[in-house]
Design an enzyme around this catalytic site. Sequence first.
Site, PDB file in Angstrom:
ATOM      1  N   GLU A  28      61.386  27.716  66.882  1.00 18.72           N
ATOM      2  CA  GLU A  28      62.663  27.150  66.438  1.00 18.72           C
ATOM      3  C   GLU A  28      62.496  26.149  65.292  1.00 18.72           C
ATOM      4  OE1 GLU A  28      61.488  27.585  69.385  1.00 18.72           O
ATOM      5  OE2 GLU A  28      63.015  27.999  70.904  1.00 18.72           O
ATOM      6  N   THR A  72      61.323  34.249  69.859  1.00 16.85           N
ATOM      7  CA  THR A  72      60.349  33.504  70.668  1.00 16.85           C
ATOM      8  C   THR A  72      59.658  34.496  71.594  1.00 16.85           C
ATOM      9  OG1 THR A  72      61.890  33.088  72.443  1.00 16.85           O
ATOM     10  CG2 THR A  72      61.796  31.437  70.703  1.00 16.85           C
ATOM     11  N   LYS A 110      54.966  18.202  90.270  1.00 15.66           N
ATOM     12  CA  LYS A 110      55.483  17.022  90.961  1.00 15.66           C
ATOM     13  C   LYS A 110      54.853  16.933  92.341  1.00 15.66           C
ATOM     14  CE  LYS A 110      59.371  14.123  91.101  1.00 15.66           C
ATOM     15  NZ  LYS A 110      60.760  13.896  90.749  1.00 15.66           N
ATOM     16  N   TRP A 158      54.370  12.607  88.843  1.00 14.55           N
ATOM     17  CA  TRP A 158      54.105  13.739  87.953  1.00 14.55           C
ATOM     18  C   TRP A 158      52.609  13.887  87.645  1.00 14.55           C
ATOM     19  CZ3 TRP A 158      57.921  16.966  87.455  1.00 14.55           C
ATOM     20  CH2 TRP A 158      59.233  16.507  87.492  1.00 14.55           C
TER      21      TRP A 158
HETATM   22  P1  ADP Z   1      56.894  30.348  72.909  1.00 16.22           P
HETATM   23  O1  ADP Z   1      58.022  29.344  72.995  1.00 16.22           O
HETATM   24  O2  ADP Z   1      57.327  31.700  72.978  1.00 16.22           O
HETATM   25  O3  ADP Z   1      55.665  29.976  73.694  1.00 16.22           O
HETATM   26  P2  ADP Z   1      56.252  29.086  70.496  1.00 16.22           P
HETATM   27  O4  ADP Z   1      55.108  29.418  69.665  1.00 16.22           O
HETATM   28  O5  ADP Z   1      57.545  28.830  69.876  1.00 16.22           O
HETATM   29  O6  ADP Z   1      56.367  30.261  71.440  1.00 16.22           O
HETATM   30  O7  ADP Z   1      55.827  27.888  71.441  1.00 16.22           O
HETATM   31  C1  ADP Z   1      56.277  26.587  71.266  1.00 16.22           C
HETATM   32  C2  ADP Z   1      55.746  25.740  72.377  1.00 16.22           C
HETATM   33  O8  ADP Z   1      54.329  25.685  72.356  1.00 16.22           O
HETATM   34  C3  ADP Z   1      56.181  24.308  72.289  1.00 16.22           C
HETATM   35  O9  ADP Z   1      57.456  24.124  72.812  1.00 16.22           O
HETATM   36  C4  ADP Z   1      55.094  23.609  73.114  1.00 16.22           C
HETATM   37  O10 ADP Z   1      55.363  23.694  74.490  1.00 16.22           O
HETATM   38  C5  ADP Z   1      53.874  24.441  72.834  1.00 16.22           C
HETATM   39  N1  ADP Z   1      53.045  23.806  71.804  1.00 16.22           N
HETATM   40  C6  ADP Z   1      53.019  24.052  70.493  1.00 16.22           C
HETATM   41  N2  ADP Z   1      52.096  23.312  69.860  1.00 16.22           N
HETATM   42  C7  ADP Z   1      51.498  22.561  70.802  1.00 16.22           C
HETATM   43  C8  ADP Z   1      50.462  21.587  70.798  1.00 16.22           C
HETATM   44  N3  ADP Z   1      49.828  21.232  69.700  1.00 16.22           N
HETATM   45  N4  ADP Z   1      50.121  21.026  71.974  1.00 16.22           N
HETATM   46  C9  ADP Z   1      50.747  21.368  73.115  1.00 16.22           C
HETATM   47  N5  ADP Z   1      51.718  22.279  73.187  1.00 16.22           N
HETATM   48  C10 ADP Z   1      52.101  22.873  72.048  1.00 16.22           C
END
Ligand code: ADP
Length: 535
Positions: free
Chosen positions: A326, A181, A435, A440
Amino acid sequence: MMGTPLTVVDLIERAEKYFPKKEVISRTHTRTECLTYEQIGKRTRSLSSALASLGVKKGDRVGTLAWNHHRHLEVYFAAPSMGAVLHTINIRLSAEHLIYIINHAEDKVLLIDADLLPLVESVKDQLNTVETFIVMSDEKAVPESSIEGLLSYEQIVADGDETYQFARDIEEEDAAGMCYTSATTGKPKGVVYSHRGIVLHSTALSMADTAAISESDSVMPVVPMFHVNAWGMPFVATMLGATQVLPGPRMTPQIIAEMMDKYDVTISAGVPTIWLGLLQELNKGTYDTSSLRAILCGGSAAPKFMIKAFESDFNIPFMHAYGMTETTPLVTLARLKSYQVDLPEEERLEIRSRQGQVVPGLEIKVVKDNGEEVEADGEEMGELLVRGPWIADEYYKDDRTKDAFKDGWLYTGDVVTIDEEGSIKIVDRMGDLIKSGGEWISSVDLENALMAHPAVFEAAVVSVPDPKWQERPVGCVVFKEGKEASEDELKTFLASQFAKWWVPDQVLFMDELPKTSVGKFLKRDLREKIKEQLL
Ligand code: ADP
């Protein structure tokens, strides 16, 4: 039924056998090459044989530091098809993280693009497990380098055995790939992808009710091949014999637009920041993008105005999807149901700007702090949990496994609502939700609203501590070239769309926003940056 294993080997062999004439178009450092799957198959086999001669054994990790091009694609198949594990390394990581993940994954071989060699040269003495370094360039000659014994990719492929037989002893649960990640906090966490997970994910991407990828597509992954396997695009495209258009090193919006036009790309995939850039480029008006049937957008929330702009100005349908490292990564995708297609435009846009329904094969639930599921009313917020055959069940050799994987579910750390149609909407990442006075505020909603203002190019909203309200939102805005708006104008613009207490107390103007290595707004750095401006 027969328990034949699902493996990555089947994907490449299918392309070789049934689609030998179909092509992979690859922009490299010096030119654009066009290779058939027959050629790719032979080169992949040669590479597997070369890796075997270099002592790579079943389960060994083979690291790549590379852009999106055909050599990277060949490693995608050569490593797992001989039983090894493809470890795609994010080229934008800090030196500290680079060293950490190469040592943590215990990479045995590193394949590196020529222009990225300096990255590895600067840390090579701290890499404990790498035995062989291979440079990927258009030449057989090895460039000047401080890495001793550096090998040439083209040379080892030329010397390899193009009839090499891929491994037959692969179990479907064996590791095929791994990716870390991008770590917005702490050290990167490793995720291992099984052969089975990759094959099932490829099947999921080709369903008519998801991205519907098929043989007739020309697939262009703009999302880097070091970011969750370019969202699985190279695997599914190869499985189906689709044309692949790989946009190569240091691509710009102009290069992307030119390649889409020239190679009749039908589907592309990337994060919203890429598409914001492309939108500006397309507005220059010199490209034919009529071949595009979908732009797959994920990684962060796709602003509604952007979906609308692509569709109404350029007739390019947008497909909003959600996932994470993941999850291989596809989890949800927003499509209109058959009875929604005739809804008024605004309602359709609202549905399509959500993250959508869970794809077949996976299960989700949204839970409150007490573990109970939220009401499916589009209002109540909770954390999104996911499980299924392409969802990781642990972080690779990492104690943080216990925080995210519990009772057979992955706790995503994303706060969402779910409506009566089963469509989810990401409200925020857990740490980014603001918050204020016990209520929120979604930074994502405010950002998307700001980015819809005609003068705004990019916007991020973060919280700052507040003595009275606990936290308050602050907007950070980058203007489009030659455009401007006052702070008051932007606040009034937001006030017309949100409750008064949602409107940021301050809007700051910046030349650029800090981004993560995969192009998302880096809120942690932004909070630090604005601390100085707010003093
Ligand atoms: P990192 O966790 O390192 O940023 P990832 O590519 O695994 O890399 O990111 C996953 C995260 O990206 C998700 O947990 C979410 O928060 C965000 N995410 C992914 N796709 C979307 C989407 N379509 N809209 C909003 N958030 C998104």
